[in-house]
Design a protein around this motif. Structure first.
Motif, short mmCIF file in Angstrom:
data_model
loop_
_atom_site.label_atom_id
_atom_site.label_comp_id
_atom_site.label_asym_id
_atom_site.label_seq_id
_atom_site.Cartn_x
_atom_site.Cartn_y
_atom_site.Cartn_z
N ILE A 1 -24.35 35.95 -7.53
CA ILE A 1 -23.13 36.53 -8.14
C ILE A 1 -22.87 36.02 -9.56
O ILE A 1 -22.06 36.60 -10.27
CB ILE A 1 -21.88 36.32 -7.26
CG1 ILE A 1 -21.56 34.84 -7.08
CG2 ILE A 1 -22.02 37.05 -5.94
CD1 ILE A 1 -20.21 34.58 -6.44
N SER A 2 -23.56 34.94 -9.95
CA SER A 2 -23.28 34.43 -11.29
C SER A 2 -24.51 34.33 -12.19
O SER A 2 -24.43 33.77 -13.27
CB SER A 2 -22.60 33.07 -11.19
OG SER A 2 -23.44 32.16 -10.53
N VAL A 3 -25.63 34.88 -11.77
CA VAL A 3 -26.86 34.78 -12.59
C VAL A 3 -26.67 35.42 -13.96
O VAL A 3 -27.26 34.99 -14.95
CB VAL A 3 -28.09 35.35 -11.85
CG1 VAL A 3 -28.01 36.86 -11.72
CG2 VAL A 3 -29.38 34.92 -12.55
N HIS A 4 -25.83 36.42 -14.05
CA HIS A 4 -25.60 37.08 -15.33
C HIS A 4 -24.92 36.16 -16.36
O HIS A 4 -24.95 36.42 -17.55
CB HIS A 4 -24.77 38.36 -15.14
CG HIS A 4 -23.38 38.10 -14.65
ND1 HIS A 4 -23.10 37.83 -13.33
CD2 HIS A 4 -22.21 38.05 -15.31
CE1 HIS A 4 -21.80 37.64 -13.20
NE2 HIS A 4 -21.23 37.76 -14.39
N LYS A 5 -24.34 35.06 -15.88
CA LYS A 5 -23.67 34.11 -16.78
C LYS A 5 -24.64 33.09 -17.37
O LYS A 5 -24.28 32.38 -18.31
CB LYS A 5 -22.57 33.36 -16.03
CG LYS A 5 -21.45 34.24 -15.54
CD LYS A 5 -20.45 33.40 -14.77
CE LYS A 5 -19.38 34.27 -14.15
NZ LYS A 5 -18.51 33.48 -13.26
N LEU A 6 -25.85 32.99 -16.80
CA LEU A 6 -26.84 32.03 -17.29
C LEU A 6 -27.26 32.42 -18.71
O LEU A 6 -27.77 33.52 -18.94
CB LEU A 6 -28.05 31.99 -16.35
CG LEU A 6 -29.15 31.00 -16.69
CD1 LEU A 6 -28.63 29.57 -16.67
CD2 LEU A 6 -30.30 31.15 -15.70
N LYS A 7 -27.07 31.51 -19.66
CA LYS A 7 -27.33 31.84 -21.06
C LYS A 7 -28.77 31.53 -21.49
O LYS A 7 -29.32 32.20 -22.35
CB LYS A 7 -26.37 31.08 -21.96
CG LYS A 7 -24.92 31.50 -21.73
CD LYS A 7 -24.03 30.95 -22.78
CE LYS A 7 -22.57 31.26 -22.64
NZ LYS A 7 -22.10 32.23 -21.75
N GLN A 8 -29.39 30.51 -20.89
CA GLN A 8 -30.74 30.13 -21.28
C GLN A 8 -31.67 30.25 -20.07
O GLN A 8 -31.67 29.38 -19.19
CB GLN A 8 -30.75 28.70 -21.82
CG GLN A 8 -29.92 28.58 -23.08
CD GLN A 8 -29.83 27.15 -23.56
OE1 GLN A 8 -29.61 26.26 -22.77
NE2 GLN A 8 -30.03 26.96 -24.86
N PRO A 9 -32.49 31.30 -20.03
CA PRO A 9 -33.33 31.54 -18.85
C PRO A 9 -34.32 30.42 -18.56
O PRO A 9 -34.71 30.23 -17.41
CB PRO A 9 -34.07 32.84 -19.20
CG PRO A 9 -33.76 33.16 -20.60
CD PRO A 9 -32.63 32.31 -21.05
N GLN A 10 -34.71 29.65 -19.56
CA GLN A 10 -35.67 28.57 -19.32
C GLN A 10 -35.09 27.46 -18.46
O GLN A 10 -35.80 26.64 -17.92
CB GLN A 10 -36.22 28.00 -20.64
CG GLN A 10 -35.20 27.28 -21.49
CD GLN A 10 -34.49 28.21 -22.47
OE1 GLN A 10 -34.39 29.41 -22.26
NE2 GLN A 10 -33.97 27.63 -23.55
N TYR A 11 -33.78 27.45 -18.31
CA TYR A 11 -33.13 26.43 -17.48
C TYR A 11 -32.70 26.96 -16.12
O TYR A 11 -31.82 26.41 -15.49
CB TYR A 11 -31.91 25.84 -18.21
CG TYR A 11 -32.29 25.09 -19.45
CD1 TYR A 11 -33.15 24.00 -19.36
CD2 TYR A 11 -31.82 25.46 -20.69
CE1 TYR A 11 -33.52 23.30 -20.50
CE2 TYR A 11 -32.20 24.76 -21.83
CZ TYR A 11 -33.04 23.69 -21.73
OH TYR A 11 -33.42 23.00 -22.85
N PHE A 12 -33.35 28.02 -15.66
CA PHE A 12 -32.97 28.61 -14.37
C PHE A 12 -33.06 27.59 -13.24
O PHE A 12 -32.14 27.47 -12.43
CB PHE A 12 -33.87 29.82 -14.04
CG PHE A 12 -33.52 30.47 -12.73
CD1 PHE A 12 -32.49 31.39 -12.65
CD2 PHE A 12 -34.18 30.13 -11.55
CE1 PHE A 12 -32.14 31.98 -11.44
CE2 PHE A 12 -33.84 30.71 -10.35
CZ PHE A 12 -32.82 31.64 -10.30
#
Length: 172
Positions: free
Chosen positions: A56-67
């Protein structure tokens, strides 16, 4: 496709990419959750809650390399929330009320038991460092604390573990 590309696609709303990322991480999340709660059902519940919160909050992740760091942070928070909620629930079973069976000493001496005696922050840092093999920088990112604090917590936590395990061995 590497993990950063998958994360970028997941952030953009691609559910298949999110699913692939979760499939790669689920055993790691389960292992960490189990270390906290030492119960299969509770660990699975934590994994489920982690995946739900991430979805529900993946869209808020700003830097994909830090998934992975972001997902680990969610998992740690879910595990700690679960433990806090469990402390509020008191189970009463009439059948076992008043009975106490002492376990053999070999069962009592356990690294996980010793970890359980540490404060919450020390336990989390040591688990992330030595069970999840995370770098000190990643741990600092996950817990939002300075690198120097992570190093201090690890040092103090290992000293406490040494004392706790040493005390148990001297009793046996």
């Amino acid at each position: 496709m590497n993990q950063t590309e998958l994360a970028q696609r997941a952030i953009s709303g691609d559910e298949d990419s999110f699913t692939l990322l979760i499939q790669e991480s689920r055993e790691k999340i389960y292992r960490m959750a189990f270390t906290y709660v030492r119960n299969k059902e509770d660990a699975l519940e934590i994994v489920q809650e982690t995946v739900y919160r991430a979805f529900i909050s993946v869209h808020k992740l700003k830097q994909p390399q830090y998934f992975q760091t972001w997902l680990t942070k969610i998992a740690v928070n879910c595990a700690l929330d679960h433990i806090r909620k469990a402390k509020k629930v008191v189970y009463m079973d009439k059948e076992h009320e008043g009975r106490y069976e002492q376990k053999p000493r070999e069962d009592v001496i356990d690294l996980h038991d010793a970890l359980g005696q540490l404060d919450e922050k020390s336990r989390t840092v040591i688990m992330l460092r030595y069970f999840e093999d995370m770098t000190i920088k990643d741990i600092a990112d996950v817990l939002d604390i300075p690198l120097s604090s992570v190093k201090s917590i690890i040092y103090r936590g290992l000293e406490k573990l040494k004392v706790n395990i040493g005390e148990r061995e001297s009793l046996g």
